[in-house]
Scaffold this active site. Sequence first.
Site, short mmCIF file in Angstrom:
data_model
loop_
_atom_site.label_atom_id
_atom_site.label_comp_id
_atom_site.label_asym_id
_atom_site.label_seq_id
_atom_site.Cartn_x
_atom_site.Cartn_y
_atom_site.Cartn_z
N GLY A 152 -0.14 4.39 -0.54
CA GLY A 152 -1.00 5.57 -0.50
C GLY A 152 -0.50 6.59 0.51
N GLY A 174 0.88 -1.17 0.00
CA GLY A 174 0.00 0.00 0.00
C GLY A 174 0.91 1.21 0.00
N HIS A 210 -9.84 -1.16 18.00
CA HIS A 210 -9.58 0.16 17.42
C HIS A 210 -10.88 0.66 16.80
CE1 HIS A 210 -7.40 3.39 15.64
NE2 HIS A 210 -7.52 2.97 14.40
N ASN A 266 -7.96 -1.07 8.06
CA ASN A 266 -9.13 -1.12 8.93
C ASN A 266 -10.26 -1.98 8.36
OD1 ASN A 266 -8.73 0.39 11.35
ND2 ASN A 266 -8.49 2.22 10.09
N1 APR Z 1 -2.43 -4.52 -3.02
C1 APR Z 1 -1.63 -3.44 -2.82
N2 APR Z 1 -2.11 -2.21 -2.62
C2 APR Z 1 -3.43 -2.04 -2.64
C3 APR Z 1 -4.32 -3.11 -2.85
C4 APR Z 1 -3.77 -4.39 -3.05
N3 APR Z 1 -4.54 -5.47 -3.26
N4 APR Z 1 -5.58 -2.62 -2.82
C5 APR Z 1 -5.48 -1.30 -2.59
N5 APR Z 1 -4.19 -0.93 -2.49
C6 APR Z 1 -3.61 0.38 -2.27
C7 APR Z 1 -4.35 1.51 -2.99
O1 APR Z 1 -4.06 1.54 -4.36
C8 APR Z 1 -3.83 2.74 -2.24
O2 APR Z 1 -2.71 3.32 -2.87
O3 APR Z 1 -3.66 0.77 -0.90
C9 APR Z 1 -3.41 2.17 -0.87
C10 APR Z 1 -4.17 2.78 0.29
O4 APR Z 1 -3.79 4.10 0.35
P1 APR Z 1 -4.82 5.29 0.69
O5 APR Z 1 -6.08 5.11 -0.11
O6 APR Z 1 -4.09 6.57 0.55
O7 APR Z 1 -5.21 5.00 2.22
P2 APR Z 1 -4.36 5.31 3.54
O8 APR Z 1 -4.78 6.62 4.09
O9 APR Z 1 -2.93 5.07 3.29
O10 APR Z 1 -4.98 4.20 4.52
C11 APR Z 1 -4.81 2.82 4.26
O11 APR Z 1 -5.05 2.23 6.58
O12 APR Z 1 -5.79 3.54 8.35
C12 APR Z 1 -6.11 2.56 7.43
O13 APR Z 1 -8.49 2.84 7.16
C13 APR Z 1 -7.23 2.99 6.55
O14 APR Z 1 -7.63 0.85 5.59
C14 APR Z 1 -7.04 2.12 5.36
C15 APR Z 1 -5.53 1.95 5.29
#
Ligand code: APR
Length: 311
Positions: A12, A10, A176, A121
């Site tokens: 993000g 991830g 949480h 989450n």
């Molecule tokens: N494999 C790899 N990455 C993935 C996959 C996957 N199968 N599915 C989604 N992603 C990536 C998305 O492309 C995105 O870039 O996960 C990333 C999540 O990043 P954000 O949307 O920016 O979310 P973020 O604020 O980083 O939070 C991520 O943490 O706190 C928790 O609730 C929140 O579940 C969420 C997670």
Amino acid sequence: MARPKIALIGAGHIGGTMAHIIARKELGDVVLVDIVEGMPQGKALDIYEATPIFGKDCKSIGTNDYKDIEGANIVIVTAGVPRKPGMSRDDLLGINKKIMESVAPNIKKYAPDAFVIVLSNPLDIMVHLMKKITGFPKNRVVGMAGILDTARMRSFIAMETGLSVEDIHAIVLGGHGDSMVPLPRYSNINGIPLTHFLSKEKIDAIIERTRKGGGEIVGLLKTGSAFYAPAEAAIQMAEAILKDKKRVLPCAAYLEGEYGVNGFFIGVPVVLGGNGVEKVIELDLTDDEREMFNKSVEHVKKLIAELENIK
Ligand code: APR
């Protein structure tokens, strides 16, 4: 000796922020993995190009291929969807379950000896899935929540008292979610009880704000959830493991009888060191605290039961 390798699944908001913190602290080499093409590569290159400026040696690569996490010492998982205003963490259950089911087997395949820290989450459920799918031992799978919830409580105490965040200690147990259990009785300002500084009404207001702390940020950001504080919290855990620090930190740990819980992840204080979750610390709870804790555990159990019905 090779530098530690830290894989971030991830890339993000939290993933990118963690990669930056790791480089600034020179904790190890970073591999940023995401399904979006180009984005992890771009963030990793940008961070690497910053390293000559802040003067730290840290390789940073981005990828869409799990093979690149081979040999990772630590894997931190934020893959998933964050909440939007009006959503609870629980609303993410179905969608993030599917994401965890695609991520966990790859961790098992390519980084079978890694320590895994989960942030996605609803946290207590996603970390449960991670352990179930990877089959990793309980010391190597842990969830990040308590450090964040506790940091929020510490910040609110600092705001209210005007005293340094550094001197403020707090503890939050349980799942949480909004049923988490902040424990003012175990919170203090350099050993001096909170009640010396704050009235019961003020403490109660801080507890309520702590419980809703994640939602407060979501309401302000509108397009996603908190990322700076969660990223700092996860890296504190990774650093405790990499440097065998034996830190006492509240984390979501797999309980086998402690606190009367068997077979679930719940936020409790643990010793985090070179062997991951080395010990669960059991606190004495009053009847009221125990009741709140049990309620929080029941909520986690209910969501795990729901998980079975989501295909
Ligand atoms: N494999 C790899 N990455 C993935 C996959 C996957 N199968 N599915 C989604 N992603 C990536 C998305 O492309 C995105 O870039 O996960 C990333 C999540 O990043 P954000 O949307 O920016 O979310 P973020 O604020 O980083 O939070 C991520 O943490 O706190 C928790 O609730 C929140 O579940 C969420 C997670």
